[in-house]
Motif scaffolding. Structure first.
Motif: not given
Length: 276
Positions: A25, A28-29, A50, A254, A260
């Motif tokens: 995760t 991925e972000k 974030e 997203s 996610a």
């Protein structure tokens, strides 16, 4: 961590304490790199909203990442610079008056600064103009590359970033990237006008078919999801679809990425097919 977390807005995540899904995760972000994920001695100091991630024991001992929506390059830099200054009160960074910061990789010696902006460039992709634009940017030490990895396509999102850090100031790097982004923006707008003028019927058909797929299909891979939402976003640009706020599409894409969805469905999936 103590320096950054004075107001309680940060949390620390030792890599050794993270599960495979949590690491996936964060990667991925773009809050964590593969280099940090691969070491058991690393930690991630993450701002709860974030917008900041500070990696400890990545390729360098300290790697500061700041994120801003839109084209707020200066604000992102100001935040990063403030964090660096705060850390410098407690840590001694290796610095040369002649060369600048002495990082572990020669490619980042100097300012140690990389500035990157993500752009949605479907028309340049459709008109096959991206290689020519990328070649022109490379001559001024600017990179243009797809944000795709081997799991998903990129939904026509590309990253424009600085390459050189030695012998240039932070402001020069920022200014060069901003100039490149504005140039690419103009090329993209010209390409959008061209494809609408030359292929209006086919373009409208592709946009409406994408909208139909998004609202009626039962199963979809991540790569198809990104491509489908990209054409819906293009439909919003041309006012073919009644969507006034394209940031909704960004948020949707997203939240539908593989990890996610794993986070959303706490019990997990039996297979990738079930996730689709």
């Amino acid at each position: 961590y103590d320096v950054l977390n004075k107001d309680g807005s940060y949390e620390i995540k030792p890599v050794s304490n993270l599960s495979e899904t949590q690491i996936g995760t964060l990667k991925e972000k773009k809050l964590m790199t593969s280099a940090l994920a691969s070491t058991t001695y690393g930690s991630l100091i993450l701002k709860r909203d974030e917008t900041v991630s500070v990696m400890i024991n990545e390729i360098d001992l300290v790697v500061i990442n700041t994120f801003e929506k839109g084209f707020n390059v200066e604000k992102a830099y100001e935040v990063a610079d403030g964090i660096e200054s705060a850390l410098e009160d407690k840590l001694k960074f290796v610095f040369s008056d002649k060369l600048g910061y002495l990082t572990s990789s020669p490619s980042t010696v100097g300012t140690g600064l990389k500035v990157a902006v993500k752009m949605f460039l479907p028309a340049l992709h459709i008109t096959h103009a991206l290689p020519e634009v990328a070649s022109a940017l490379s001559r001024i030490n600017i990179s243009l590359k797809a944000t795709a990895d081997n799991e998903t396509s990129n939904g026509y999102v590309y990253e424009i970033s600085s390459l050189h850090t030695l012998g240039v100031s932070e402001q020069e790097i920022i200014d060069k990237v901003k100039k490149a982004v504005n140039s690419v923006k103009n090329y993209e707008q010209q390409a959008r006008e061209k494809i609408y003028k030359e292929s209006e019927v086919d373009l409208k058909d592709k946009i409406m078919r994408s909208y139909g797929i998004a609202t009626n299909s039962y199963k979809m891979r991540s790569s198809e999801m990104l491509s489908t939402l990209a054409f819906i976003r293009l439909g919003a640009y041309y006012k073919i679809l009644p969507i006034s706020d394209v940031s909704v599409i960004d948020s949707l894409s997203s939240s539908l990425m593989p990890y996610a969805i794993y986070e959303f469905k706490k019990s997990g999936f039996k297979s990738g097919e079930e996730r689709n």
